[in-house]
Design a protein around this motif. Structure first.
Motif: not given
Ligand code: NAD
Length: 329
Positions: A10-15, A214-236
């Motif tokens: 999958g997307y995050i899995g493959s990264h 600030k501009d009337g639209t929703c604010i959301r959290d986006y994390i780079h998939v390779s930073d997520l991959a790094d976090a998963h490996v750190r968790a191991v």
């Protein structure tokens, strides 16, 4: 010894597989390819099959010496989960039960779980911390919280240690340009915006521009998939060090507004991106951002690709060179 990555195609899995291979780890992937893509695997040994196939799991554990599991395989569309809860309980909760049973039988006692910040539901405050109330507002989030609770009991009773990582939106693509995001159907903002730039969509819908932001639209959290991959490996690594089970949020600071994402995408692509302002969607909070203080201090996680422009540039690199993703469905 190998690391088993469920949903590794999958997307995050493959990264994450790419990150593990880069660090010299041996990788085994279990993926049914129901939403994943064989082409997204840059290496590792692939078993094509379903998590709920107990015989296949037993065979996989018998044929490989698995040290730890990273668990991505799940159904993850919020809207679909509210129409077909059976699918979500069956694939996510029962699938995890089968995986934990397989691990128990094979004597594997470490699992890193890709959970979600949807476990919190509508937050009482932002940024959201791990100790905040969990009250999912959809079936998807509820199944993920149930999976976490199941892991907590499998730890207490059987000693299987887990790390649950809770985050909002994965985004961006691998630096090599070889792998990226290809969800069908696509529900994530950044690929939808870039598909609009590529004229694959007429316009990008913005649900509400009158939020107290600030501009009337929703604010959301986006994390780079390779930073997520790094976090998963750190968790191991964290579990390998003998640490106990824990839950970590992964967030990207202050978050970005929908308008900011669109404006940055215009800048990065140099293309026009028509916008269609629509009514607010029911149940969409103004701001959803997770605090990653705990992940930073305990896991030493420091997202190095946190800049919105960099995230979008890497996603654009993938989408512009793979306008059909991994090819025809
Ligand atoms: P994805 O759909 O690209 O990946 C999921 C993978 O799991 C696919 O390759 C699919 O074929 C496989 N799979 C699903 N059910 C399976 C089963 N029963 N047996 C074997 N394989 C199975 O999704 P993604 O965006 O990479 O998300 C991965 C995980 O991260 C999911 O668990 C999701 O809930 C979680 N997550 C994703 C995001 C995000 O923004 N994409 C945010 C928070 C959490």
């Amino acid at each position: 010894m190998a690391i088993l990555v469920t949903g590794g195609a999958g997307y995050i899995g493959s990264h994450t597989v790419a990150e593990l291979l880069d660090r010299g780890e041996e990788v085994v992937v279990l993926d049914s390819l129901v939403t994943g893509h064989r082409e997204s695997l840059l290496g590792g040994k692939l078993y094509v099959g379903d998590l709920r196939d107990k015989e296949l799991l037993a065979k996989l554990f018998a044929e490989n010496e698995i040290e730890a599991v990273i668990h991505f395989a799940a159904s993850s569309l919020v809207g679909e989960s509210m129409k077909d809860p059976v699918k979500y309980y069956d694939n996510n909760v029962y699938g995890t039960q089968c995986l934990l049973e397989g691990m128990q039988k094979a004597g594997v006692n470490k699992i890193v779980f890709s959970s979600t910040a949807a476990t919190y539901g509508e937050p009482e405050k932002v940024p959201i911390e791990e100790t905040d109330r969990t009250q999912p507002s959809n079936v998807y989030g509820e199944t993920k919280l149930t999976m976490e609770r199941m892991m907590s009991w499998f730890d207490k009773v059987l000693g299987i240690k887990y790390v649950a990582l809770r985050y909002f939106n994965a985004a961006g693509a691998h630096a090599s340009g070889k792998i990226g995001e290809d969800h069908r159907p696509e529900s994530h903002l950044i690929p939808l915006v870039l598909q609009t730039a590529l004229k694959q969509r007429e316009s990008i819908a913005v649900f509400g521009d009158d939020y107290p932001t600030k501009d009337g639209t929703c604010i959301r959290d986006y994390i780079h998939v390779s930073d997520l991959a790094d976090a998963h490996v750190r968790a191991v690594t964290y579990l390998r060090g003998g640490s106990g089970s824990s839950v970590f949020n992964l967030g990207n600071g202050l978050g970005f507004s929908v308008k900011e994402v669109i404006e940055t995408a215009k800048e990065v692509t140099g293309l026009d991106i028509p916008v269609a302002i629509q009514e607010r969607r029911a149940g969409d909070p103004a701001v959803l951002v997770a605090s990653s203080d705990k992940a930073r201090s305990v896991l030493g996680w420091n997202p190095s690709r946190a800049d919105l422009k960099e995230i979008i540039r890497s996603a654009w690199n993938w989408h512009s060179s793979h306008p059909q993703g991994y090819g025809e469905a």
